[in-house]
Design an enzyme around this catalytic site. Sequence first.
Site, PDB file in Angstrom:
ATOM      1  N   GLU A 104       1.961   0.112   5.075  1.00  0.00           N
ATOM      2  CA  GLU A 104       3.320   0.626   5.253  1.00  0.00           C
ATOM      3  C   GLU A 104       4.075   0.034   6.450  1.00  0.00           C
ATOM      4  OE1 GLU A 104       3.075   4.907   5.116  1.00  0.00           O
ATOM      5  OE2 GLU A 104       2.616   4.892   2.960  1.00  0.00           O
ATOM      6  N   GLU A 216      -1.481   3.593  -2.836  1.00  0.00           N
ATOM      7  CA  GLU A 216      -1.438   5.014  -2.503  1.00  0.00           C
ATOM      8  C   GLU A 216      -0.575   5.726  -3.523  1.00  0.00           C
ATOM      9  OE1 GLU A 216      -0.407   6.391   1.409  1.00  0.00           O
ATOM     10  OE2 GLU A 216      -1.696   4.917   2.417  1.00  0.00           O
TER      11      GLU A 216
END
Length: 357
Positions: A104, A216
């Site tokens: 991220e 994810e």
Amino acid sequence: TNSEGFKPYAAAGMTLVRVPFLWERVQAEKNGVLIATEVDKLAAVLDAAAANKLQVILDLHNYGRYYNTPLAESDATMFADVWSKLALRFGNHPALYGFELMNEPHDMPGEGKAWNKLAQAAADAIRSHTAKPWILVPGYSWQAARFWQDTNKDLRVADSANKVIYTAHIYFDKDNSGLYSEKVEDAKPDPAMVAPMVKPFTDWLATNQVLGMFTEYGVPQDRAWQPVLKAFLKIMDTHPNVVGGTYWASGAWWGDYPLSVEPSKDGVVKPQFVQLLGFPTHAFPPSVPKVAKLGDIVGFNGNPTLFVVTKDGLYPFAVFDTYQNYRRQNPKAALRFISSSTGYTLRMQPIEDGGGQ
């Protein structure tokens, strides 16, 4: 590092796990040596996965930062350095599936353009040592699938081995955070919400003819969210440019984290895990698990179909719908997981306190 922790997932036909680690734990100084004790822990995880015939994604879980300082394009050398050393150490391990370059990345100087340069430097460093592992390139700005084309339109990493997978994350709460802070009645979970959320990412993959993965995704345990998860799994399983995904999260240390799929100590299975059981990937084995008995739900390693054991043999059915109906009629019940060498058995049993998941 405990091989036992992987067994429920291997028995359920799952083949891929993602293992996050912090950059600072393996390399305390930029361009410095790797810390042997920490790297040995990663090696032990890979060895444990190999013992369970699982593949591992090693994920540098740093959000585009080093000691909380956002990376800039000028940090390409130090970013390449850590990946060069990790590739040298782990690049040919039999359990290694690939390296996810960063978790991220967001709010960095130079934004997506800088991230592209950093990712390319890391990919080149890895390939200087090994052509074996996949290189997983996360999208800029939290890897958010639903905003992919706003933030990653020009993302591209060249690879001499032609083994690049672009990775996105998806959560179905309104702010894409995965916190699911809204009450269920306000969030209004609906399977129809899934396709528009993943479309920016999957359309980009198709347009550019590249491969993607969702490293994810997750939902809370509340039954209202389970059809949403199932709808997502169907898309992930059937899209030609998506090669799979890794659920967030599992592992014993997550405790009562609402998204966790880790079975409880007494074998109670989380409802999200039930959904995941419908999407394993391996060849159909030759025999049923020996632990099965009349009335059990039986799954075979690598076969997406689940069966109920009847007096007339095995009969396929939709496990979660049946589970929901069972719980409505038997609120004091738990779904328990029993693994064996060839597959797994789900058994719905009464419990004293009615606390089953």
